[in-house]
Motif scaffolding. Structure first.
Motif, PDB file in Angstrom:
ATOM      1  N   HIS A  13      32.805   5.095   7.503  1.00 41.38           N
ATOM      2  CA  HIS A  13      32.108   6.373   7.698  1.00 41.38           C
ATOM      3  C   HIS A  13      31.561   6.885   6.370  1.00 41.38           C
ATOM      4  N   ALA A  14      30.665   7.858   6.465  1.00 35.41           N
ATOM      5  CA  ALA A  14      30.022   8.404   5.275  1.00 35.41           C
ATOM      6  C   ALA A  14      30.873   9.465   4.590  1.00 35.41           C
ATOM      7  N   HIS A  15      31.424  10.394   5.376  1.00 39.32           N
ATOM      8  CA  HIS A  15      32.154  11.543   4.829  1.00 39.32           C
ATOM      9  C   HIS A  15      33.429  11.794   5.625  1.00 39.32           C
ATOM     10  N   PRO A  16      34.409  12.460   5.039  1.00 36.17           N
ATOM     11  CA  PRO A  16      35.550  12.939   5.813  1.00 36.17           C
ATOM     12  C   PRO A  16      35.059  13.857   6.937  1.00 36.17           C
ATOM     13  N   ASP A  17      35.567  13.711   8.099  1.00 41.57           N
ATOM     14  CA  ASP A  17      35.318  14.372   9.383  1.00 41.57           C
ATOM     15  C   ASP A  17      34.386  13.576  10.282  1.00 41.57           C
ATOM     16  N   ASP A  18      33.607  12.631   9.726  1.00 44.41           N
ATOM     17  CA  ASP A  18      32.739  11.812  10.574  1.00 44.41           C
ATOM     18  C   ASP A  18      33.564  10.970  11.542  1.00 44.41           C
ATOM     19  N   GLU A  19      34.716  10.517  11.078  1.00 43.61           N
ATOM     20  CA  GLU A  19      35.569   9.690  11.944  1.00 43.61           C
ATOM     21  C   GLU A  19      36.069  10.482  13.141  1.00 43.61           C
ATOM     22  N   ALA A  20      36.344  11.779  12.928  1.00 43.35           N
ATOM     23  CA  ALA A  20      36.867  12.611  14.011  1.00 43.35           C
ATOM     24  C   ALA A  20      35.819  12.843  15.090  1.00 43.35           C
ATOM     25  N   LEU A  21      34.580  12.913  14.692  1.00 51.64           N
ATOM     26  CA  LEU A  21      33.512  13.232  15.632  1.00 51.64           C
ATOM     27  C   LEU A  21      33.068  12.032  16.459  1.00 51.64           C
ATOM     28  N   LEU A  22      33.055  10.840  15.872  1.00 53.96           N
ATOM     29  CA  LEU A  22      32.446   9.697  16.548  1.00 53.96           C
ATOM     30  C   LEU A  22      33.416   8.627  17.034  1.00 53.96           C
ATOM     31  N   THR A  23      34.499   8.382  16.308  1.00 53.70           N
ATOM     32  CA  THR A  23      35.324   7.209  16.620  1.00 53.70           C
ATOM     33  C   THR A  23      36.816   7.495  16.746  1.00 53.70           C
ATOM     34  N   ALA A  24      37.223   8.734  16.685  1.00 53.58           N
ATOM     35  CA  ALA A  24      38.660   9.057  16.631  1.00 53.58           C
ATOM     36  C   ALA A  24      39.426   8.547  17.841  1.00 53.58           C
ATOM     37  N   GLY A  25      38.851   8.693  19.018  1.00 54.01           N
ATOM     38  CA  GLY A  25      39.542   8.235  20.220  1.00 54.01           C
ATOM     39  C   GLY A  25      39.772   6.737  20.210  1.00 54.01           C
ATOM     40  N   THR A  26      38.762   5.995  19.784  1.00 54.83           N
ATOM     41  CA  THR A  26      38.875   4.536  19.708  1.00 54.83           C
ATOM     42  C   THR A  26      39.918   4.132  18.681  1.00 54.83           C
ATOM     43  N   MET A  27      39.944   4.827  17.561  1.00 54.13           N
ATOM     44  CA  MET A  27      40.924   4.530  16.516  1.00 54.13           C
ATOM     45  C   MET A  27      42.341   4.758  17.031  1.00 54.13           C
ATOM     46  N   ALA A  28      42.556   5.874  17.698  1.00 54.85           N
ATOM     47  CA  ALA A  28      43.883   6.178  18.239  1.00 54.85           C
ATOM     48  C   ALA A  28      44.280   5.161  19.302  1.00 54.85           C
ATOM     49  N   MET A  29      43.331   4.754  20.120  1.00 57.76           N
ATOM     50  CA  MET A  29      43.608   3.776  21.168  1.00 57.76           C
ATOM     51  C   MET A  29      44.029   2.436  20.576  1.00 57.76           C
ATOM     52  N   LEU A  30      43.279   1.957  19.592  1.00 59.57           N
ATOM     53  CA  LEU A  30      43.602   0.668  18.977  1.00 59.57           C
ATOM     54  C   LEU A  30      44.950   0.715  18.272  1.00 59.57           C
ATOM     55  N   ALA A  31      45.221   1.815  17.576  1.00 56.49           N
ATOM     56  CA  ALA A  31      46.510   1.949  16.900  1.00 56.49           C
ATOM     57  C   ALA A  31      47.655   1.933  17.908  1.00 56.49           C
ATOM     58  N   SER A  32      47.464   2.585  19.054  1.00 58.65           N
ATOM     59  CA  SER A  32      48.514   2.627  20.074  1.00 58.65           C
ATOM     60  C   SER A  32      48.754   1.255  20.678  1.00 58.65           C
ATOM     61  N   GLU A  33      47.753   0.401  20.647  1.00 52.15           N
ATOM     62  CA  GLU A  33      47.876  -0.960  21.175  1.00 52.15           C
ATOM     63  C   GLU A  33      48.499  -1.916  20.152  1.00 52.15           C
ATOM     64  N   GLY A  34      48.767  -1.426  18.952  1.00 56.10           N
ATOM     65  CA  GLY A  34      49.410  -2.246  17.943  1.00 56.10           C
ATOM     66  C   GLY A  34      48.468  -2.885  16.950  1.00 56.10           C
ATOM     67  N   HIS A  35      47.180  -2.573  17.051  1.00 61.09           N
ATOM     68  CA  HIS A  35      46.224  -3.125  16.099  1.00 61.09           C
ATOM     69  C   HIS A  35      46.284  -2.341  14.781  1.00 61.09           C
ATOM     70  N   ARG A  36      45.848  -2.974  13.710  1.00 58.09           N
ATOM     71  CA  ARG A  36      45.796  -2.318  12.405  1.00 58.09           C
ATOM     72  C   ARG A  36      44.447  -1.605  12.292  1.00 58.09           C
ATOM     73  N   VAL A  37      44.491  -0.318  12.017  1.00 56.72           N
ATOM     74  CA  VAL A  37      43.290   0.504  11.915  1.00 56.72           C
ATOM     75  C   VAL A  37      43.141   0.983  10.475  1.00 56.72           C
ATOM     76  N   VAL A  38      42.010   0.669   9.884  1.00 60.06           N
ATOM     77  CA  VAL A  38      41.728   1.039   8.500  1.00 60.06           C
ATOM     78  C   VAL A  38      40.505   1.956   8.482  1.00 60.06           C
ATOM     79  N   LEU A  39      40.622   3.068   7.782  1.00 57.61           N
ATOM     80  CA  LEU A  39      39.534   4.038   7.674  1.00 57.61           C
ATOM     81  C   LEU A  39      38.953   4.005   6.268  1.00 57.61           C
ATOM     82  N   VAL A  40      37.645   3.750   6.181  1.00 57.84           N
ATOM     83  CA  VAL A  40      36.952   3.715   4.894  1.00 57.84           C
ATOM     84  C   VAL A  40      35.843   4.763   4.910  1.00 57.84           C
ATOM     85  N   VAL A  41      35.790   5.604   3.873  1.00 51.76           N
ATOM     86  CA  VAL A  41      34.689   6.560   3.729  1.00 51.76           C
ATOM     87  C   VAL A  41      33.957   6.259   2.429  1.00 51.76           C
ATOM     88  N   ALA A  42      32.656   6.415   2.461  1.00 56.26           N
ATOM     89  CA  ALA A  42      31.853   6.145   1.268  1.00 56.26           C
ATOM     90  C   ALA A  42      32.011   7.236   0.227  1.00 56.26           C
TER      91      ALA A  42
END
Length: 265
Positions: free
Chosen positions: A8-37
């Motif tokens: 993502h570009a900035h802090p808060d962009d992840e919450a607006l566009l991909t947060a649900g997917t991130m939470a879902m993948l983490a709950s399934e046991g996948h490793r979720v890494v967040l990178v901001v520019a």
């Protein structure tokens, strides 16, 4: 277990566009890494632009990441490019502004993380950067090239379904003539090119918590802030409105309709 990197570009962009997917993948046991520019130090907030705002927004990012189950948070070290009044590139941007970064150099930074994590998937934005923010467009350019360098097999463009969004905007414009409908005609992606529709309603609470973590972006400016308005939506309605996240994966057959980020046709 697989690894998904969300860029993502900035802090808060992840919450607006991909947060649900991130939470879902983490709950399934996948490793979720967040990178901001960037650290978002030029975002609209009650705090002035600069180091204090950057520290505040990075603290908020870590709170959001914790709510979503992220295993790691990385900031690439670029400056927030800011936004001109007309929505274009700001003239008073810092010397290390992300929009001015050499694409190959920035892509190498991100590719190093993708390689280190042996990433199976990376998310970026669509070519228009969603609503056109210069840093978001740069995420598309840098992320696309980084995936090529690292050989990351799945590249998903985080977006929104333009068609229902545009219908809603046109309806709202009848009551609020100041709304610029034309800007939404170019924003995000039409339904016909969207390949992934991910149902994240079960993770609405985590997504809302991620949004709430970015308190500095809920206030500031002369009018209502988008994030602040979203957090005022009643929880049951919120679950419905923000229950789907959309992605585009290039190169798939026309009409592809997938339900999970790791699905293939």
């Amino acid at each position: 277990m697989k690894t998904a990197v969300f860029f993502h570009a900035h802090p808060d962009d992840e919450a607006l566009l991909t947060a649900g997917t991130m939470a879902m993948l983490a709950s399934e046991g996948h490793r979720v890494v967040l990178v901001v520019a960037t650290a978002g130090e030029r975002g609209l907030a009650e705090l002035p632009h600069g180091d204090e705002l950057a520290r505040t927004r990075m603290d908020e990012l870590h709170k959001s990441a914790a709510a979503l189950g992220c295993a790691r948070v990385v900031q690439l070290g670029y400056g927030d490019s800011g936004l001109a009044i007309d929505g274009g590139v700001a003239d008073d941007r810092p010397e290390n502004a992300f929009i001015d970064a050499d694409i190959e150099e920035a892509a190498q930074r991100l590719a190093a993380i993708l390689k280190e994590e042996t990433a199976d998937l990376v998310t970026i934005y669509d070519p228009s950067g969603g609503y056109g923010h210069p840093d978001h467009v740069q995420v598309y350019r840098v992320g696309t090239r980084a995936a090529e360098i690292a050989g990351t097999p799945i590249v998903l463009e985080a977006t929104a379904n333009r068609d229902p969004l545009l219908k809603g905007v046109r309806l709202a414009a009848r009551f609020y003539p100041s709304i610029d409908v034309r800007s939404f005609e170019r924003a995000y992606s039409p339904s016909e090119v969207i390949t992934h529709r991910v149902n994240v309603r079960r993770f609405a609470r985590a997504k809302r918590a991620a949004m709430a973590a970015h308190a500095s972006q809920a206030t500031g400016g002369d009018g209502d802030r988008t994030l602040g308005a979203m957090l005022k939506i009643p929880r049951l309605v919120y679950r419905f409105v923000f229950g789907t996240e959309w992605y585009v994966r290039r190169g798939l057959p026309p009409g592809t309709r997938l339900r999970h980020p790791f699905d293939t046709p």
